[in-house]
Write an enzyme that holds these catalytic residues in place. Sequence first.
Site, mmCIF file in Angstrom:
data_model
loop_
_atom_site.group_PDB
_atom_site.id
_atom_site.type_symbol
_atom_site.label_atom_id
_atom_site.label_comp_id
_atom_site.label_asym_id
_atom_site.label_seq_id
_atom_site.Cartn_x
_atom_site.Cartn_y
_atom_site.Cartn_z
ATOM 1 N N ASP A 104 -0.538 -1.417 21.009
ATOM 2 C CA ASP A 104 0.148 -0.994 20.318
ATOM 3 C C ASP A 104 1.564 -1.572 20.750
ATOM 4 O O ASP A 104 1.916 -1.243 19.375
ATOM 5 C CB ASP A 104 0.725 0.836 20.609
ATOM 6 N N ASP A 107 6.956 -4.529 24.713
ATOM 7 C CA ASP A 107 8.100 -4.604 24.695
ATOM 8 C C ASP A 107 8.969 -5.497 25.758
ATOM 9 O O ASP A 107 8.792 -6.063 25.253
ATOM 10 C CB ASP A 107 8.615 -3.090 25.877
ATOM 11 N N PHE A 156 13.663 1.495 20.169
ATOM 12 C CA PHE A 156 12.121 2.601 20.753
ATOM 13 C C PHE A 156 11.708 3.511 19.773
ATOM 14 O O PHE A 156 12.404 3.978 18.759
ATOM 15 C CB PHE A 156 12.654 3.310 22.046
ATOM 16 N N ARG A 169 2.676 11.129 19.220
ATOM 17 C CA ARG A 169 1.539 10.491 19.450
ATOM 18 C C ARG A 169 0.509 10.634 17.898
ATOM 19 O O ARG A 169 0.626 9.836 17.724
ATOM 20 C CB ARG A 169 0.812 10.413 20.685
#
Length: 183
Positions: A104, A107, A156, A169
């Site tokens: 997904d 980072d 974020f 989600r």
Amino acid sequence: MDAEHMGDDLATVMFTEEQIQDRLRELAEQVWADYHDKDVLLLGVLKGAVMVMADFMRALPGSAEMDWMAVSSYGSGTKSSGVVRILKDLDTDITGRHVLIVEDIIDSGLTLSWISANLRSRGPASLEIVTLLRKPEAAKVEIDVRYVGFDIADEFVVGYGLDYAEKYRNLRVIGTLAPHVYS
Ligand code: XMP
Ligand code: MG
């Protein structure tokens, strides 16, 4: 869940459903050009990659296998701990297999770098990564990612599999949260 169901929790919509699906179709074409003559195993990392896997896999113009791994690297907060533990290992023996990790978001890269090293030690024929999102400014380790959907700023984000404390989600879009959600 759509953006209008978020009340005032959503600050901005970064990618709409259509933008996400269009980009996944492009990635699927690119990937298939490289893998059409190979038996590819798509490896998802739970839970964030669930939506990406479902849509990316269906966008492929041919059959592919799927397996899942669960690791812990994040608590309920928003920063990578750097500590990785396998919570659920693969069902598949990947020795000699062409493995494509489906992610997904990348980072700091710490989680994926650990997973890659772990998987490489099992002797796959090849190991590559496809990720929907990447935060280049947040990178702490260098990872060779062959297929990237979107590079984003170091903010974020939630939705489309990505959570904040296990929420959001099921949001269809990807967006940023309003500051009041964190406090
Ligand atoms: P690292 O820092 O190790 O992190 O590359 C990878 C995992 O951390 C989660 N992550 C996020 N989750 N919004 C989320 O909901 C974000 O902006 C975000 N950044 C990192 C995610 O699970 C990813 O696989
Ligand atoms: Mg993840």
